[in-house]
Design a protein around this motif. Structure first.
Motif, short mmCIF file in Angstrom:
data_model
loop_
_atom_site.label_atom_id
_atom_site.label_comp_id
_atom_site.label_asym_id
_atom_site.label_seq_id
_atom_site.Cartn_x
_atom_site.Cartn_y
_atom_site.Cartn_z
N ARG A 199 37.48 95.15 62.30
CA ARG A 199 37.28 96.31 61.47
C ARG A 199 36.72 97.55 62.10
O ARG A 199 36.91 98.71 62.08
CB ARG A 199 36.30 96.00 60.23
N TYR A 200 35.65 97.09 62.87
CA TYR A 200 35.13 98.20 63.87
C TYR A 200 35.99 98.83 64.78
O TYR A 200 35.92 100.17 64.96
CB TYR A 200 33.73 97.57 64.38
N ILE A 201 36.65 97.99 65.56
CA ILE A 201 37.80 98.59 66.54
C ILE A 201 38.63 99.29 65.69
O ILE A 201 39.08 100.44 66.30
CB ILE A 201 38.30 97.37 67.43
N ASN A 204 37.37 102.89 64.75
CA ASN A 204 37.04 103.82 66.13
C ASN A 204 38.33 104.03 66.72
O ASN A 204 38.59 105.32 67.13
CB ASN A 204 36.27 102.99 66.95
N THR A 205 39.36 103.18 66.57
CA THR A 205 40.52 103.46 67.19
C THR A 205 41.22 104.78 66.52
O THR A 205 41.74 105.70 66.91
CB THR A 205 41.58 102.41 67.09
N ILE A 206 41.27 104.57 65.18
CA ILE A 206 41.80 105.94 64.32
C ILE A 206 41.07 107.06 64.54
O ILE A 206 41.73 108.12 64.74
CB ILE A 206 41.55 105.37 62.75
N GLY A 207 39.62 106.88 64.58
CA GLY A 207 38.76 108.21 65.04
C GLY A 207 39.16 108.70 66.44
O GLY A 207 39.42 109.96 66.70
N GLN A 208 39.45 107.88 67.41
CA GLN A 208 39.63 108.30 68.87
C GLN A 208 41.22 108.97 68.93
O GLN A 208 41.53 109.77 69.85
CB GLN A 208 39.69 107.03 69.92
N LEU A 209 42.10 108.35 68.31
CA LEU A 209 43.59 108.83 68.41
C LEU A 209 43.57 110.48 67.91
O LEU A 209 44.51 110.83 68.10
CB LEU A 209 44.34 108.07 67.42
N HIS A 231 42.66 105.30 77.92
CA HIS A 231 41.98 106.14 77.24
C HIS A 231 41.00 105.52 76.08
O HIS A 231 39.89 105.80 75.78
CB HIS A 231 42.59 107.22 76.80
N VAL A 232 41.85 105.08 74.88
CA VAL A 232 41.15 104.76 73.65
C VAL A 232 40.47 103.34 73.75
O VAL A 232 39.20 103.29 73.22
CB VAL A 232 42.31 104.63 72.56
N LEU A 233 40.77 102.47 74.37
CA LEU A 233 39.92 101.12 74.51
C LEU A 233 38.60 101.33 75.04
O LEU A 233 37.67 100.73 74.32
CB LEU A 233 40.76 100.19 75.49
N LEU A 237 35.05 100.45 72.38
CA LEU A 237 34.36 99.12 72.56
C LEU A 237 32.93 99.29 72.62
O LEU A 237 32.02 98.58 72.48
CB LEU A 237 34.71 98.56 74.08
N LEU A 238 32.43 100.73 72.32
CA LEU A 238 30.83 100.95 72.38
C LEU A 238 30.19 100.23 71.26
O LEU A 238 29.38 99.63 71.39
CB LEU A 238 30.80 102.32 72.24
N PRO A 239 30.64 100.25 69.89
CA PRO A 239 29.98 99.47 68.86
C PRO A 239 29.99 98.11 69.14
O PRO A 239 29.12 97.15 68.52
CB PRO A 239 30.76 100.00 67.54
#
Length: 321
Positions: A199-201, A204-209, A231-233, A237-239
């Motif tokens: 759920r966290y990843i 964050n992926t949706i936000g980074q895209l 780039h996105v990975l 991974l920060l959270p």
């Protein structure tokens, strides 16, 4: 960087002192009289007074805490009331089993959650995302003890292909036998963690895209796989670093429920037994160890955050925090 680390280290020391005091205070104010474990009805008043003096129970709370903390710093966490053995050797003897199980579960969680979370975020609102999200919601909702018992019934009782409890078969000490005993508790521990990480990843992926650097990479003709991997990975991974830091305590202290369900000879089982028998020295040591490791895990997560994202370090320095 050194100034940032020093500030964090000072805070960690202060919090650890508070944790040690609270660990002592919880047991000090707990209902019941600790001396009743040592005093019998046929003892004289003088004998009872001598036992109280030996245990240090005739002193003030501050004096008792200072004496206990001083011994704890030297590695003396007291003597168990149940088996009259030193507490620290008992914990140390069970650490390898707990670290092996919890470490394997954490690695399995990361291996499964990272690709599933990235793929779910990349395929937002598609059937792939819906399936992965549904599995994640189920993983977060299922009680671990119930899921563990379900696995035992299916794989041990009905199919008979995996052992239901313990770490070794009697008379067998091979690595293969240990791995067979680890499979069910490892899966049980990983289910909830994998679901949370996904759920966290995904979020964050949706936000980074939607970030400009992703648009730039697409304009340069980079493939989707390369954008996600290169780039996105890193940013998604920060959270996860924070969550792993918070899980450091469970890595060493184990899980009460899963270790008990599968009869795993780890630190969690020792703590569960100590609570049942009101073994205060073991309980105090376990609570303090758990708190220390939780603080250290967050400290390491802060350092990794500053290493991965230098803006965090600069922000703390500029604001004087």
């Amino acid at each position: 960087m050194w100034k940032y680390c020093l500030k964090k280290a000072i805070r960690v020391v202060i919090v650890m002192i508070l944790i040690s005091f609270l660990s002592f205070a919880v047991i000090y104010f707990a209902p019941g009289d600790i001396s009743s474990m040592y005093v019998t009805a046929d003892m004289s008043d003088e004998q009872k007074a001598n036992i109280m003096a030996e245990l240090g129970l005739d002193k003030s709370m501050t004096e008792q805490y200072m004496a206990w903390a001083g011994r704890a710093v030297r590695g003396d966490l007291g003597v168990s009331m149940s088996n009259k053995a030193s507490v620290w050797p008992q914990i140390k003897g069970r650490l390898p089993a707990t670290i092996l199980l919890m470490g394997s579960a954490m690695i399995l969680s990361l291996v499964l959650a990272i690709p599933l979370g990235l793929w779910s975020g990349y395929k937002k609102n598609t059937w792939v995302d819906n399936i992965i999200s549904s599995i994640a919601y189920m993983g977060m909702s299922i009680p671990s003890f119930w899921f563990g018992m379900l696995l035992i019934i299916l794989f041990s009782s009905i199919l008979g292909i995996l052992p239901s409890s313990g770490m070794h078969t009697v008379g067998e000490t091979s690595a293969f036998d240990t791995v067979r005993h680890m499979i069910l508790p490892c899966i049980t521990l990983s289910v909830g963690t994998v679901a949370t990480y996904i759920r966290y990843i995904r979020a964050n992926t949706i936000g980074q895209l939607g970030e400009e650097y992703v648009v730039t990479a697409e304009a340069k003709g980079d493939s989707k796989v390369k954008i996600l991997k290169k780039h996105v990975l890193k940013n998604t991974l920060l959270p996860i670093i924070t969550l792993m830091g918070m899980n450091l305590a469970s890595l060493v202290c184990g899980s009460f429920i899963v270790e008990s369900v599968f009869g795993w000879p780890g630190v969690g089982t020792l703590a569960m037994s100590a609570i049942g028998s009101r073994d205060y020295p073991v309980i105090m040591a376990y609570v303090m160890l758990s708190g220390f490791l939780l603080v250290l895990g967050n400290f390491l997560a802060d350092l990794l955050y500053a290493f991965v994202d230098p803006r965090i370090k600069r922000g703390g320095t500029e604001s004087g925090k």
